[in-house]
Design an enzyme around this catalytic site. Structure first.
Site, PDB file in Angstrom:
ATOM      1  N   GLU A   1      -4.616  30.490  15.368  1.00 25.00           N
ATOM      2  CA  GLU A   1      -4.361  29.591  14.436  1.00 25.00           C
ATOM      3  C   GLU A   1      -2.310  30.022  14.286  1.00 25.00           C
ATOM      4  O   GLU A   1      -2.283  31.211  12.912  1.00 25.00           O
ATOM      5  CB  GLU A   1      -4.530  29.895  12.440  1.00 25.00           C
ATOM      6  CG  GLU A   1      -5.440  29.121  11.913  1.00 25.00           C
ATOM      7  CD  GLU A   1      -6.068  28.882  10.719  1.00 25.00           C
ATOM      8  OE1 GLU A   1      -5.335  29.963   9.889  1.00 25.00           O
ATOM      9  OE2 GLU A   1      -7.110  28.550  10.438  1.00 25.00           O
TER      10      GLU A   1
ATOM     11  N   GLU B   1     -13.779  26.786  12.736  1.00 22.61           N
ATOM     12  CA  GLU B   1     -14.231  27.562  11.778  1.00 22.61           C
ATOM     13  C   GLU B   1     -14.004  25.924  10.925  1.00 22.61           C
ATOM     14  O   GLU B   1     -13.743  25.376  11.200  1.00 22.61           O
ATOM     15  CB  GLU B   1     -12.520  28.159  10.651  1.00 22.61           C
ATOM     16  CG  GLU B   1     -13.194  30.198  11.129  1.00 22.61           C
ATOM     17  CD  GLU B   1     -11.911  30.844  10.696  1.00 22.61           C
ATOM     18  OE1 GLU B   1     -11.107  30.139   9.664  1.00 22.61           O
ATOM     19  OE2 GLU B   1     -10.982  31.209  11.076  1.00 22.61           O
TER      20      GLU B   1
HETATM   21  C1  BG6 Z   1      -8.156  30.537   8.195  1.00 19.43           C
HETATM   22  C2  BG6 Z   1      -8.830  31.536   8.975  1.00 19.43           C
HETATM   23  O1  BG6 Z   1      -6.810  30.129   8.260  1.00 19.43           O
HETATM   24  O2  BG6 Z   1      -8.733  30.289   6.857  1.00 19.43           O
HETATM   25  C3  BG6 Z   1      -9.162  32.572   8.416  1.00 19.43           C
HETATM   26  O3  BG6 Z   1      -8.464  31.563  10.147  1.00 19.43           O
HETATM   27  C4  BG6 Z   1      -9.387  32.120   6.245  1.00 19.43           C
HETATM   28  O4  BG6 Z   1      -9.101  33.701   8.620  1.00 19.43           O
HETATM   29  C5  BG6 Z   1      -9.780  31.088   5.689  1.00 19.43           C
HETATM   30  O5  BG6 Z   1     -10.123  33.262   6.043  1.00 19.43           O
HETATM   31  C6  BG6 Z   1      -9.623  30.653   4.937  1.00 19.43           C
HETATM   32  O6  BG6 Z   1      -8.698  30.021   4.230  1.00 19.43           O
HETATM   33  P1  BG6 Z   1      -8.340  31.337   2.780  1.00 19.43           P
HETATM   34  O7  BG6 Z   1      -7.075  31.497   2.845  1.00 19.43           O
HETATM   35  O8  BG6 Z   1      -9.630  31.022   1.559  1.00 19.43           O
HETATM   36  O9  BG6 Z   1      -9.011  32.886   3.187  1.00 19.43           O
END
Ligand code: BG6
Length: 461
Positions: free
Chosen positions: A162, A361
């Site tokens: 990201e 993800e």
């Molecule tokens: C993504 C990242 O932006 O979202 C992760 O690659 C992150 O590292 C995930 O944990 C969820 O976001 P958050 O802020 O809820 O942890």
């Protein structure tokens, strides 16, 4: 048209290093930027996280029980290369040797991210981190150590997770700068340095291990116009261009689109460049694109002072990012969830880049605590994953080359901004923000469900 998931589809799950490892200062690890950043009182930090550093074997056993084909994980840069001397830390490499070898023994292919939001703090202290071109050399040196050391064992690499968030989130890449214009100027300069580093690393991998594949992971932005007013349509197009596509254009084509160039030029935000950069940026191309997706949003045209008021990561003067009124907000996701957005977003990415894609993800955040029966009955997560996997299936059936799917996250992780208050995992980590306890692992209902999905190659959703 084919039906179902392709054979050899990579069913996986994701984590990142600083969000699970803990052991933040042992066996020669240097401090990372994520170890020293401000953590609000009462919120967990990176010191222990999930204590994966000590539970790694048990974690891999759980992955094997789940039937994972791939594990999308991160290396901690500061564990492998603790400081500005850029001398590798043998004990850090040995930890990853154990982990990678055991994954391979269990038939799980590692997909490793080199840069997931953190770098050695020493690089920031000695020359300002990504603000300086020296960081490009440091990243390339780190990548070289990894490519040589794990040649033949790691065959899929992610350059940067990201880039949009990594370069713009407060305190991930630089100190907080109040003035939105000055801050933005640095964000685009830093991001430009990251693009140069990424291309140098890709070219290097081609020399060191031509069999291996490499690509970026984007934070996919699916932004609909709030209405059919032409101004809203333009606002949505600009938001997608400046929050996603300009970065992917740099990764794949090594240049800004005319729209992004114009947007930056009009706001006096173009980065400083050097004559030889063009050859570097256009001298390599990734093999695939990783897609992180959680929810969609809408954009509406609104003339306002240039600022970060609609997003932590992007300052604009004619666009406001708002919730889609048709999506229902959830506890931790104010924009709601939108499975079809995954389909439309990936379709657009393929149309623009024609590269294979993997979902790196995708998940839902919920506050969770063990029930009286000692379990987590996360039907909401099963629903979320089922709906999103269906869209991946739809893409595959229509002929889009999607070669894998990794929910976020394999286990509950330290959230990037909210500690353990919200959780995404298939495996529960028995700890709270204030009490790390033993970090016991407990399989959630979604674990058993996903296991069946994998075993049936997606036909039992
Ligand atoms: C993504 C990242 O932006 O979202 C992760 O690659 C992150 O590292 C995930 O944990 C969820 O976001 P958050 O802020 O809820 O942890």
């Amino acid at each position: 048209m084919t039906y179902g998931m392709p054979e050899n589809f990579l069913w996986g799950a994701s984590t990142s290093a600083f969000q699970i490892e803990g052991a933040y200062n042992i066996d020669g690890k240097g401090l990372a930027t994520t170890d020293v950043r401000h953590v609000p009182e009462g919120m967990a930090d990176t010191k222990i996280a999930c204590d994966h550093y000590h539970h790694w074997k048990e974690d891999v056993d759980l992955m094997a029980e789940l039937g994972l084909k791939t594990y999308r994980m991160g290396f901690s840069w500061s564990r492998i290369m603790p400081d500005e001397t850029l001398v590798p830390n043998e004990k850090g490499l040995a930890f990853y040797d154990r982990l990678i070898d055991y994954l391979l023994e269990k038939g799980i292919e590692p997909l490793v991210t080199l840069y997931h939001f953190e770098c050695p703090q020493a690089l920031v202290d000695s020359f300002g981190g990504w603000k300086s071109r020296k960081m490009i050399d440091a990243y390339v040196k780190y990548a070289e150590v990894c490519f040589r050391h794990f040649k033949g064992r790691i065959t899929k690499w992610v350059t940067v997770n990201e880039q949009f968030i990594a370069t713009a989130a407060p305190d991930l890449a630089m100190e907080y700068i109040e003035d939105p214009h000055e801050r933005s100027k640095w964000i685009y300069q830093i991001s430009y340095h990251v693009s140069l580093a990424e291309h140098k690393a890709i070219s290097l991998l081609r020399e060191i291990d031509p069999e291996a594949l490499i690509g970026p992971v984007c934070s996919m932005q699916v932004i609909y116009p709030l209405s059919s007013k032409p101004e809203d349509i333009r606002a949505a197009a600009e938001a997608e261009e400046m929050q996603e596509f300009y970065l992917l254009d740099m990764s794949v084509y090594g240049e800004y689109s005319p729209a992004a160039y114009t947007w930056l030029k009009e706001r006096n935000l173009l980065p400083e460049t050097e004559a030889e950069d063009k050859a570097v940026l256009q001298g390599s191309k990734p093999d695939f694109i990783g897609v992180n997706y959680y929810f969609s949003s809408c954009a509406k045209y609104e003339v306002k002072p240039f600022g970060f008021d609609t997003s932590f990561f992007w300052a604009a003067d004619d666009c406001r990012i708002v919730r889609n009124p048709y999506m229902k907000p959830t506890e931790w996701m104010p924009h709601g969830t939108d499975a079809e957005g995954l389909y439309y977003g990936m379709r657009k990415i393929y149309n623009r880049y024609r590269l294979p894609m993997i979902v790196t993800e995708n998940g839902i955040a919920v506050s969770e605590a063990l029930g009286e029966d000692g379990k987590i009955h996360d039907h909401y997560r099963i629903d979320y994953l089922r709906e999103h996997i269906s869209q991946v299936m739809r893409l595959c059936e229509e002929g889009y080359p999607v070669f894998g799917y990794c929910p976020w996250s394999f286990m509950d992780v330290l959230s990037s901004h909210q500690g353990f208050a919200k959780r995404y995992g298939l495996v529960f980590i028995d700890r709270t923000d204030t009490d790390a306890k033993e970090c016991r692992r407990v399989k959630k209902d979604s674990f058993d469900w996903y296991k069946k999905v994998i075993a049936s190659n997606g036909s039992e959703l």
